[in-house]
Design an enzyme around this catalytic site. Structure first.
Site, short mmCIF file in Angstrom:
data_model
loop_
_atom_site.label_atom_id
_atom_site.label_comp_id
_atom_site.label_asym_id
_atom_site.label_seq_id
_atom_site.Cartn_x
_atom_site.Cartn_y
_atom_site.Cartn_z
N SER A 44 1.67 2.67 -2.66
CA SER A 44 1.17 3.41 -3.83
C SER A 44 -0.13 2.76 -4.30
O SER A 44 -0.60 1.79 -3.72
CB SER A 44 2.21 3.41 -4.95
OG SER A 44 2.39 2.10 -5.42
N GLY A 45 -0.71 3.34 -5.36
CA GLY A 45 -1.86 2.72 -6.03
C GLY A 45 -3.13 2.64 -5.21
O GLY A 45 -3.42 3.49 -4.36
N TYR A 88 -1.49 -14.87 -13.55
CA TYR A 88 -2.05 -13.82 -12.68
C TYR A 88 -3.55 -14.04 -12.48
O TYR A 88 -4.05 -14.00 -11.35
CB TYR A 88 -1.78 -12.46 -13.33
CG TYR A 88 -2.46 -11.26 -12.70
CD1 TYR A 88 -2.02 -10.76 -11.48
CD2 TYR A 88 -3.53 -10.62 -13.33
CE1 TYR A 88 -2.63 -9.64 -10.91
CE2 TYR A 88 -4.14 -9.50 -12.77
CZ TYR A 88 -3.68 -9.02 -11.55
OH TYR A 88 -4.28 -7.92 -10.98
N SER A 122 0.81 -1.24 0.00
CA SER A 122 0.00 0.00 0.00
C SER A 122 0.84 1.28 0.00
O SER A 122 0.34 2.32 0.41
CB SER A 122 -0.95 -0.02 1.20
OG SER A 122 -0.26 -0.38 2.38
N1 LIG Z 1 -4.03 -1.21 -11.15
C1 LIG Z 1 -4.94 -1.90 -11.80
O1 LIG Z 1 -5.33 -1.55 -12.93
C2 LIG Z 1 -5.55 -3.12 -11.14
C3 LIG Z 1 -6.63 -3.73 -11.78
C4 LIG Z 1 -7.21 -4.84 -11.19
C5 LIG Z 1 -6.72 -5.33 -9.99
N2 LIG Z 1 -5.66 -4.73 -9.40
C6 LIG Z 1 -5.16 -5.30 -8.15
O2 LIG Z 1 -5.21 -4.31 -7.15
C7 LIG Z 1 -4.15 -4.50 -6.20
C8 LIG Z 1 -3.36 -3.21 -6.09
O3 LIG Z 1 -2.85 -2.90 -7.36
P1 LIG Z 1 -2.12 -1.51 -7.68
O4 LIG Z 1 -2.02 -1.45 -9.18
O5 LIG Z 1 -2.75 -0.44 -6.93
O6 LIG Z 1 -0.69 -1.83 -7.09
P2 LIG Z 1 0.68 -1.12 -7.41
O7 LIG Z 1 0.52 0.31 -7.74
O8 LIG Z 1 1.41 -2.02 -8.34
O9 LIG Z 1 1.25 -1.16 -5.94
C9 LIG Z 1 2.24 -1.96 -5.65
C10 LIG Z 1 2.35 -1.95 -4.15
O10 LIG Z 1 2.63 -3.25 -3.75
C11 LIG Z 1 3.83 -3.25 -2.99
N3 LIG Z 1 4.47 -4.54 -3.24
C12 LIG Z 1 4.82 -5.09 -4.43
N4 LIG Z 1 5.37 -6.31 -4.24
C13 LIG Z 1 5.35 -6.53 -2.90
C14 LIG Z 1 5.77 -7.60 -2.07
N5 LIG Z 1 6.36 -8.69 -2.56
N6 LIG Z 1 5.58 -7.50 -0.73
C15 LIG Z 1 5.01 -6.39 -0.19
N7 LIG Z 1 4.59 -5.34 -0.92
C16 LIG Z 1 4.77 -5.41 -2.27
C17 LIG Z 1 4.61 -2.03 -3.45
O11 LIG Z 1 5.39 -1.55 -2.39
P3 LIG Z 1 6.95 -1.18 -2.51
O12 LIG Z 1 7.26 -0.87 -3.94
O13 LIG Z 1 7.04 0.02 -1.63
O14 LIG Z 1 7.64 -2.36 -2.00
C18 LIG Z 1 3.45 -1.07 -3.71
O15 LIG Z 1 3.05 -0.46 -2.52
C19 LIG Z 1 -3.32 -5.68 -6.75
O16 LIG Z 1 -3.70 -6.86 -6.09
C20 LIG Z 1 -3.70 -5.76 -8.22
O17 LIG Z 1 -3.57 -7.06 -8.72
C21 LIG Z 1 -5.05 -3.63 -9.96
#
Ligand SMILES: NC(=O)c1ccc[n+]([C@@H]2O[C@H](COP(=O)([O-])OP(=O)(O)OC[C@H]3O[C@@H](n4cnc5c(N)ncnc54)[C@H](OP(=O)(O)O)[C@@H]3O)[C@@H](O)[C@H]2O)c1
Length: 264
Positions: free
Chosen positions: A17-18, A154, A15
């Site tokens: 970002s995003g 995925y 958390s």
């Molecule tokens: N974005 C989309 O379009 C979308 C669509 C459908 C579903 N989702 C789902 O929504 C959720 C959030 O997505 P998002 O796009 O908002 O994420 P994101 O922007 O890719 O955020 C990544 C976050 O996850 C952390 N992270 C990555 N690998 C990690 C690990 N091994 N252990 C702990 N923290 C980790 C990163 O922290 P650090 O870099 O600080 O380590 C960062 O805070 C995900 O489950 C994704 O599959 C996203």
């Protein structure tokens, strides 16, 4: 509307970002205490101080843990042994053909996307049941339904989260604990913005044109025909965290702009 979240403590995985970060911000505005998480100290500390700037008097804390590393997950559970709200948000993906996706990649995605939820839920659900209140949320994806051919691994991790959530909901029978799945569609995170920007630069066009092209040619099932904002997704997540959502359990709630189709 007051979501009655004051006094509740939430952990949001992945958390810094995003979607997770925006969810933290909204929960903090509602008066909840929030633990955010990422893999390294600097990104976690930056996100904590940014949230403190954005939300006055916020009770926000950071926990560094990489969900690839079991010892770090164990130490997270030692540091934070009780919470009211668990948001299983961390998720990683690759875009590759089925034949080019290695078994290691399959294992990695299941480790982070699914096993993080299993490890944390196994620990926190017990306390929630003992205290007779809790929320477990699983952040899935439209890919669980669409299963794009370049994202089969995925998509499989996301579909499997639905089974775990439904199973946990059965365990909560007769209590005030709930377990639900949220299904975001394409969402405008920093990663998505970078993707649009890179394509716009390579194709010498605007980000708007790249977005239009994505919905005209790739995500053709979207009724929204644009990326959702992280706020649009996080608002729904926050409602599901709140005591006001008490009659929703074992459910799947879509915030996918209609992309996954069907009537169920
Ligand atoms: N974005 C989309 O379009 C979308 C669509 C459908 C579903 N989702 C789902 O929504 C959720 C959030 O997505 P998002 O796009 O908002 O994420 P994101 O922007 O890719 O955020 C990544 C976050 O996850 C952390 N992270 C990555 N690998 C990690 C690990 N091994 N252990 C702990 N923290 C980790 C990163 O922290 P650090 O870099 O600080 O380590 C960062 O805070 C995900 O489950 C994704 O599959 C996203």
């Amino acid at each position: 509307m007051d979501l009655n979240l004051k006094g509740k403590t939430a952990l949001i995985t992945g958390s810094t970002s995003g979607i997770g970060y925006t969810t933290a911000k909204i929960l903090l505005k509602e008066g909840a205490t929030v633990y955010i998480n990422g893999r390294n100290r600097s990104s976690v500390e930056n996100a904590v101080s940014q949230l403190k700037n954005e939300v006055a008097n916020s009770k926000v804390f950071g926990i560094v843990a990489d969900f690839f590393k079991l010892n770090q997950v164990e130490s997270l559970l030692k540091k934070l042994s009780e919470i009211d709200i668990l948001i299983n948000n961390v998720g990683i993906y690759t875009s590759k053909s089925f034949f080019d996706t290695t078994i290691e990649t399959w294992k990695d995605q299941f480790q982070v996307n699914l096993m993080s939820c299993v490890c944390l839920s196994k620990h926190y659900l017990k306390g929630m049941l003992e205290r007779n209140w809790g929320r477990i949320l699983f952040i899935s994806s439209e890919c669980a339904y669409l299963v794009p051919p370049d994202m089969i691994s995925y998509s499989a991790t996301k579909a499997s989260m639905h089974a775990v959530s439904r199973g946990l909901a059965h365990i909560t029978r007769g209590t005030q604990v709930t377990s639900n799945v949220i299904v975001p569609g394409s969402t405008l995170t920093k990663g998505a913005k970078n993707f649009l920007n890179e394509k716009a630069v390579t194709q010498n066009t605007s980000m708007d044109n790249i977005e239009k092209d994505f919905f005209n040619n790739t995500r053709t099932s979207s009724l929204l025909e644009r990326f959702a904002s992280t706020d649009e997704v996080a608002n729904t997540i926050t409602y599901l965290c709140s005591p006001l959502s008490s009659a929703t359990n074992g459910s799947v709630i879509k915030v996918d702009g209609g992309s996954s189709g069907g009537i169920l």
